[in-house]
Design an enzyme around this catalytic site. Structure first.
Site, PDB file in Angstrom:
ATOM      1  N   VAL A  11      -0.906  26.804  84.671  1.00 57.11           N
ATOM      2  CA  VAL A  11      -2.210  27.259  84.192  1.00 57.11           C
ATOM      3  C   VAL A  11      -3.347  26.617  84.988  1.00 57.11           C
ATOM      4  O   VAL A  11      -4.235  27.299  85.499  1.00 57.11           O
ATOM      5  CB  VAL A  11      -2.338  26.946  82.668  1.00 57.11           C
ATOM      6  N   THR A  78       1.645  21.872  75.713  1.00 53.55           N
ATOM      7  CA  THR A  78       1.666  21.734  74.247  1.00 53.55           C
ATOM      8  C   THR A  78       3.061  22.133  73.762  1.00 53.55           C
ATOM      9  O   THR A  78       3.253  23.249  73.278  1.00 53.55           O
ATOM     10  CB  THR A  78       0.581  22.632  73.594  1.00 53.55           C
ATOM     11  N   CYS A 250       5.696  29.520  75.911  1.00 53.70           N
ATOM     12  CA  CYS A 250       4.737  30.173  75.009  1.00 53.70           C
ATOM     13  C   CYS A 250       5.436  30.850  73.830  1.00 53.70           C
ATOM     14  O   CYS A 250       5.351  30.387  72.700  1.00 53.70           O
ATOM     15  CB  CYS A 250       3.932  31.223  75.778  1.00 53.70           C
ATOM     16  N   ARG A 321      11.832  26.494  81.405  1.00 50.86           N
ATOM     17  CA  ARG A 321      11.483  25.923  80.109  1.00 50.86           C
ATOM     18  C   ARG A 321      11.965  26.805  78.958  1.00 50.86           C
ATOM     19  O   ARG A 321      11.702  27.997  78.931  1.00 50.86           O
ATOM     20  CB  ARG A 321       9.966  25.703  80.023  1.00 50.86           C
TER      21      ARG A 321
HETATM   22  N1  LIG Z   1       2.629  28.792  81.994  1.00 53.22           N
HETATM   23  C1  LIG Z   1       2.113  29.854  81.403  1.00 53.22           C
HETATM   24  O1  LIG Z   1       2.462  30.973  81.726  1.00 53.22           O
HETATM   25  C2  LIG Z   1       1.110  29.706  80.272  1.00 53.22           C
HETATM   26  C3  LIG Z   1       0.421  30.851  79.858  1.00 53.22           C
HETATM   27  C4  LIG Z   1      -0.527  30.722  78.865  1.00 53.22           C
HETATM   28  C5  LIG Z   1      -0.738  29.490  78.260  1.00 53.22           C
HETATM   29  N2  LIG Z   1      -0.028  28.388  78.662  1.00 53.22           N
HETATM   30  C6  LIG Z   1      -0.323  27.119  78.005  1.00 53.22           C
HETATM   31  O2  LIG Z   1      -1.072  26.306  78.910  1.00 53.22           O
HETATM   32  C7  LIG Z   1      -0.737  24.929  78.728  1.00 53.22           C
HETATM   33  C8  LIG Z   1      -0.256  24.344  80.042  1.00 53.22           C
HETATM   34  O3  LIG Z   1       0.914  25.041  80.432  1.00 53.22           O
HETATM   35  P1  LIG Z   1       1.502  24.984  81.894  1.00 53.22           P
HETATM   36  O4  LIG Z   1       2.544  26.040  81.950  1.00 53.22           O
HETATM   37  O5  LIG Z   1       0.422  24.985  82.905  1.00 53.22           O
HETATM   38  O6  LIG Z   1       2.200  23.531  81.879  1.00 53.22           O
HETATM   39  P2  LIG Z   1       2.782  22.731  83.126  1.00 53.22           P
HETATM   40  O7  LIG Z   1       3.791  21.812  82.583  1.00 53.22           O
HETATM   41  O8  LIG Z   1       3.136  23.689  84.216  1.00 53.22           O
HETATM   42  O9  LIG Z   1       1.530  21.903  83.655  1.00 53.22           O
HETATM   43  C9  LIG Z   1       0.852  20.937  82.927  1.00 53.22           C
HETATM   44  C10 LIG Z   1       0.519  19.780  83.837  1.00 53.22           C
HETATM   45  O10 LIG Z   1      -0.282  18.854  83.110  1.00 53.22           O
HETATM   46  C11 LIG Z   1       0.011  17.563  83.600  1.00 53.22           C
HETATM   47  N3  LIG Z   1      -0.513  16.586  82.636  1.00 53.22           N
HETATM   48  C12 LIG Z   1      -0.032  16.238  81.434  1.00 53.22           C
HETATM   49  N4  LIG Z   1      -0.851  15.332  80.844  1.00 53.22           N
HETATM   50  C13 LIG Z   1      -1.865  15.121  81.698  1.00 53.22           C
HETATM   51  C14 LIG Z   1      -3.036  14.312  81.655  1.00 53.22           C
HETATM   52  N5  LIG Z   1      -3.336  13.541  80.608  1.00 53.22           N
HETATM   53  N6  LIG Z   1      -3.853  14.330  82.725  1.00 53.22           N
HETATM   54  C15 LIG Z   1      -3.585  15.093  83.782  1.00 53.22           C
HETATM   55  N7  LIG Z   1      -2.501  15.901  83.875  1.00 53.22           N
HETATM   56  C16 LIG Z   1      -1.665  15.910  82.840  1.00 53.22           C
HETATM   57  C17 LIG Z   1       1.500  17.590  83.782  1.00 53.22           C
HETATM   58  O11 LIG Z   1       1.927  16.583  84.670  1.00 53.22           O
HETATM   59  C18 LIG Z   1       1.733  19.003  84.311  1.00 53.22           C
HETATM   60  O12 LIG Z   1       1.787  19.047  85.722  1.00 53.22           O
HETATM   61  C19 LIG Z   1       0.295  24.903  77.599  1.00 53.22           C
HETATM   62  O13 LIG Z   1      -0.390  24.720  76.379  1.00 53.22           O
HETATM   63  C20 LIG Z   1       0.892  26.287  77.659  1.00 53.22           C
HETATM   64  O14 LIG Z   1       1.440  26.685  76.419  1.00 53.22           O
HETATM   65  C21 LIG Z   1       0.885  28.469  79.673  1.00 53.22           C
END
Ligand SMILES: NC(=O)c1ccc[n+]([C@@H]2O[C@H](COP(=O)([O-])OP(=O)(O)OC[C@H]3O[C@@H](n4cnc5c(N)ncnc54)[C@H](O)[C@@H]3O)[C@@H](O)[C@H]2O)c1
Length: 415
Positions: A11, A78, A250, A321
């Protein structure tokens, strides 16, 4: 604006690049040092066409500390705990890091998926302690990795703020980043709820077709054909597809956020709970299907080489995941099955180098992920090797072609 994007995953990273491409001064904040290293070299840890395109003329700086910015956009994971309870630890931690440096009139946006109430009940109290006059909004992410058409730059977004000023400021920020409609809602809770509605909608509908598939199968009806038929209705029907299970961060997770929030406000989400149960049981159904079909061929589950195709939870990405493939694998191993595993996007976790070797080894093929590679196979490869049974867990192969070769075929809701 000076923007800090916190969390450079699926994201945050595309969003950070998109914002930088529109002229914002963007800093990416990340805890994973490998990601920081890659991003600072101007490279990507995520293999997406859209990201490669952006990187050809945009670069952002990555670091492990949040720095003073006009806007802080939080995109951290999350997940749920082992007992399927919402785990908001990373959102809290990221908010605390922002709280350490936030100044008056700066904007905090939560993009992570959360249940209605998180911004006001968890994020706001942390920011309130700073005594600063901050602005807070939620803008749920809708990115769909692997999607060639829809990306962070062209997907419409919903924004809700703590107050009008927060909504307006967040709306203007997103309008300056994204080339699509930005819809403001009157409450921050309503913005949180839109994302939960979108994702539970998918989970419930997939559970519905998973149930129908199992019932139609017993009646000898090809459910894939039924879905095709129903899809010709130009209104009031939206096709969803059955399969070995629902994965991803998700759809397999967010309903639990809503179920728990419902419980806390005295409401029992029977529908969402049932949908989760049906979808979580699909790997069990799949293993039974494999066992029954092997039985029909007088092949034992122990002693027949079973090939698992696909580890990621959806096609053409390397994201594993919550992937149901692992549940299928675990259950087959519990039955002492001899497995060969292959995913073209996850070579490190594969037992073989490529599709040819995979087909050479496996007598029974179980398709868990509909990667383009498997959808486009030359069916003769099945015959040339020793494949006796195809269990198409995504209904993505040509049943007739496979049957023509004298190989047994079964899908989810079709045989
Ligand atoms: N991946 C998707 O398709 C998608 C779509 C819609 C919503 N989301 C939501 O978006 C959010 C993020 O998802 P994602 O897929 O990008 O996760 P991800 O695991 O790909 O990326 C999250 C990143 O955040 C980093 N991180 C964690 N704590 C941190 C902090 N305190 N400071 C800095 N970096 C930190 C992690 O190291 C990781 O690289 C989640 O809530 C997810 O449900 C994801």
């Amino acid at each position: 604006m000076n923007i800090s994007v916190i969390g450079l995953g699926y994201v945050g990273f595309p969003l950070a690049l998109q914002a930088a491409s529109k002229g914002h001064n963007v800093v990416g904040v990340e805890k994973n040092l490998g990601i920081i290293y890659t991003v600072n070299k101007g490279e990507t840890h995520l293999d997406e066409e859209f990201i490669h395109d952006l990187l050809s003329n945009t670069k952002i700086q990555a670091q492990d500390k949040v720095e003073n910015s006009d806007a802080y956009i939080i995109c951290v994971p999350t997940p749920v705990t082992k007992t399927k309870l919402p785990d908001l630890g990373l959102v809290k931690k990221a908010t605390e890091e922002v709280a350490e440096i936030i100044q008056d009139n700066q904007l905090v946006v939560i993009e992570s998926t959360i249940y209605p109430g998180v911004c006001e009940e968890i994020v706001k109290p942390i920011l309130d302690k700073t005594g600063k006059k901050y602005l807070l909004a939620h803008c749920p992410e809708r990115i769909n990795p692997g999607d060639k058409k829809w990306n962070v730059g062209n997907i419409p977004r919903v924004v809700g703020g703590l107050d009008n000023e927060s909504t307006e400021k967040a709306k203007r920020l997103y309008e300056s980043i994204i080339d699509a409609e930005i819809v403001g809602v009157s409450q921050i809770k309503a913005a949180e709820a839109t994302k939960i509605l979108e994702n539970t909608f998918r989970d419930v509908n997939i559970a519905f077709v998973n149930e129908m598939a199992q019932s139609f199968y017993r009646m000898g009806i090809d459910f894939a054909e039924v879905i095709k038929g129903s899809s010709t209705k130009p209104f009031g029907f939206m096709a969803h597809y059955p399969g070995v299970g629902v994965g991803g961060h998700c759809i397999a997770v967010d309903p639990y956020y809503m179920i728990e929030k419902g419980k806390a406000s005295g409401f029992d989400h029977e529908f969402l709970t049932l949908a989760r149960k049906i979808n979580s049981n699909m790997p069990i159904y799949t293993v039974k299907l494999i066992q029954n079909e092997l039985n029909e061929l007088e092949l034992p589950i122990k002693g027949t080489k079973i090939g698992i195709y696909g580890l990621s939870y959806k096609p053409d990405v390397a994201d594993e995941r919550e992937s149901p493939s692992y549940n299928v694998i675990k259950r087959l191993r519990n039955r002492s099955a001899d497995l060969v595993i292959y995913d073209p996007y996850m070579k490190n976790e594969s037992d073989v180098e490529g599709l040819n070797e995979f087909f050479k080894e496996a007598e029974c093929i179980v398709v868990c992920t509909a990667h383009s590679e498997i959808k486009n196979i030359d069916y003769d490869i099945l015959k040339k090797n020793n494949v006796k049974l195809v269990v198409d867990g995504r209904n993505c192969l040509n049943k007739e072609e496979i049957n023509k070769l004298g190989i047994r075929y079964v899908g989810v809701g079709r045989k």
